[in-house]
Write a protein that holds these residues in place. Structure first.
Motif, mmCIF file in Angstrom:
data_model
loop_
_atom_site.group_PDB
_atom_site.id
_atom_site.type_symbol
_atom_site.label_atom_id
_atom_site.label_comp_id
_atom_site.label_asym_id
_atom_site.label_seq_id
_atom_site.Cartn_x
_atom_site.Cartn_y
_atom_site.Cartn_z
ATOM 1 N N VAL A 166 4.636 27.435 -32.363
ATOM 2 C CA VAL A 166 3.452 27.813 -33.135
ATOM 3 C C VAL A 166 2.275 27.000 -32.609
ATOM 4 N N ASN A 169 -1.442 27.752 -35.885
ATOM 5 C CA ASN A 169 -0.998 28.720 -36.896
ATOM 6 C C ASN A 169 -0.720 30.117 -36.340
ATOM 7 N N LYS A 170 -0.615 30.240 -35.028
ATOM 8 C CA LYS A 170 -0.266 31.525 -34.421
ATOM 9 C C LYS A 170 1.041 31.388 -33.649
ATOM 10 N N ASN A 172 3.663 31.843 -30.728
ATOM 11 C CA ASN A 172 3.555 31.992 -29.281
ATOM 12 C C ASN A 172 3.703 33.472 -28.935
ATOM 13 N N PRO A 173 2.716 34.065 -28.259
ATOM 14 C CA PRO A 173 2.731 35.513 -28.015
ATOM 15 C C PRO A 173 3.838 35.977 -27.064
ATOM 16 N N ARG A 212 8.766 31.628 -36.796
ATOM 17 C CA ARG A 212 8.306 32.035 -38.137
ATOM 18 C C ARG A 212 8.818 31.084 -39.218
ATOM 19 N N ARG A 215 6.139 28.360 -39.224
ATOM 20 C CA ARG A 215 4.816 28.776 -39.707
ATOM 21 C C ARG A 215 4.855 29.299 -41.140
#
Length: 258
Positions: A166, A169-170, A172-173, A212, A215
């Motif tokens: 993370v 707050n995103k 990892n794409p 997830r 986060r």
């Protein structure tokens, strides 16, 4: 380079309130938790209540390799090892794969190598971005490696691993929803109100679901993968755990000292 994949069961860690002065924490802060039908051991330390350190080599210059040998060394100095977990990926000689700082001394430089993929497979350490967990004057932090090297914060302890789970707050794409790449995984997050949380899965999970957990369940805006696979390990006498690595031992180790 030889890449060893050897995860760890999460156990508790740290936060330096200011500089290096830290207090005691206790094993009750490790709990079993469930998130979306997967089970984890999650260990939480609040700011200013724990003495988390990094360990690699003993007085003879050899890697500790086992939690028992580290516990004995700590005991010889009149202290107690309350927890220990693998602190990231290591080579066949038990040396850290990347940056390693212990007691403000850089013992291993940052690794910025781009790995050549084999049959489309990139070792986890080289999946981008990887990152650095560190303890400095203002407490604990996690940054992508490139950002850490730009800022060069003053740190007492630091370990490089990857990939980042993370980032601000995103997720990892690079992670794939529903991926079938499921294995035991361990990681660490810097979380709400300055807490640090370590988590280790008790069954196979993919990267997306593991990220997830940090986060969405543990409220950690930044989190770093530590390791995965058959080397999962946790030392915690309070719950009767003293795991051994299937790879002949561990490299860098997080240790909570009381």
């Amino acid at each position: 380079m030889t890449y060893l994949k050897h995860p760890v069961l999460a156990a508790a860690v740290t936060l330096a309130a200011m500089t290096t002065s830290l207090h005691q924490a206790h094993a009750e802060q490790c709990e079993q938790e469930s998130f979306e039908e997967a089970k984890y051991v999650v260990c939480t330390l609040e700011p200013g209540k724990a003495d988390l350190r990094l360990f690699w080599k003993n007085a003879d210059g050899a890697a500790y390799r086992t939690f028992s040998s580290l516990a004995e060394a700590v005991r010889a100095k009149g202290r107690t090892l309350a927890f220990a977990v693998n602190a990231g990926m290591y080579r066949a000689d038990f040396s850290p794969m990347g940056l390693y700082v212990e007691n403000a001394r850089e013992l291993q430089p940052a690794n910025t190598t781009k790995a050549e993929s084999s049959a489309g497979q990139v070792p986890n350490f080289y999946k981008k971005p990887n990152g650095v967990f560190f303890l400095g004057e203002a407490g604990a932090g996690i940054l992508p490696t490139d950002e850490f090297l730009k800022r060069r914060p003053k740190v007492r302890f630091a370990t490089q691993s990857g990939p980042m789970l993370v980032i601000a707050n995103k997720l990892n794409p690079i992670f794939i929803v529903g991926s079938t790449d499921r294995t035991l995984r361990s990681g660490v997050g810097t979380c709400e109100r300055g807490a640090v949380r370590f988590a280790v899965s008790e069954g196979g999970v993919n990267f997306h679901d593991f990220a997830r957990l940090f986060r969405d369940h543990l409220n950690c805006p930044d989190a770093l993968f530590l390791d995965g696979g058959r080397g999962v390990g946790l030392y915690n006498p309070e719950i009767g755990r003293n795991d051994r690595s299937w790879h002949g031992g561990y490299g860098p180790i997080f240790g909570l000292v009381e």
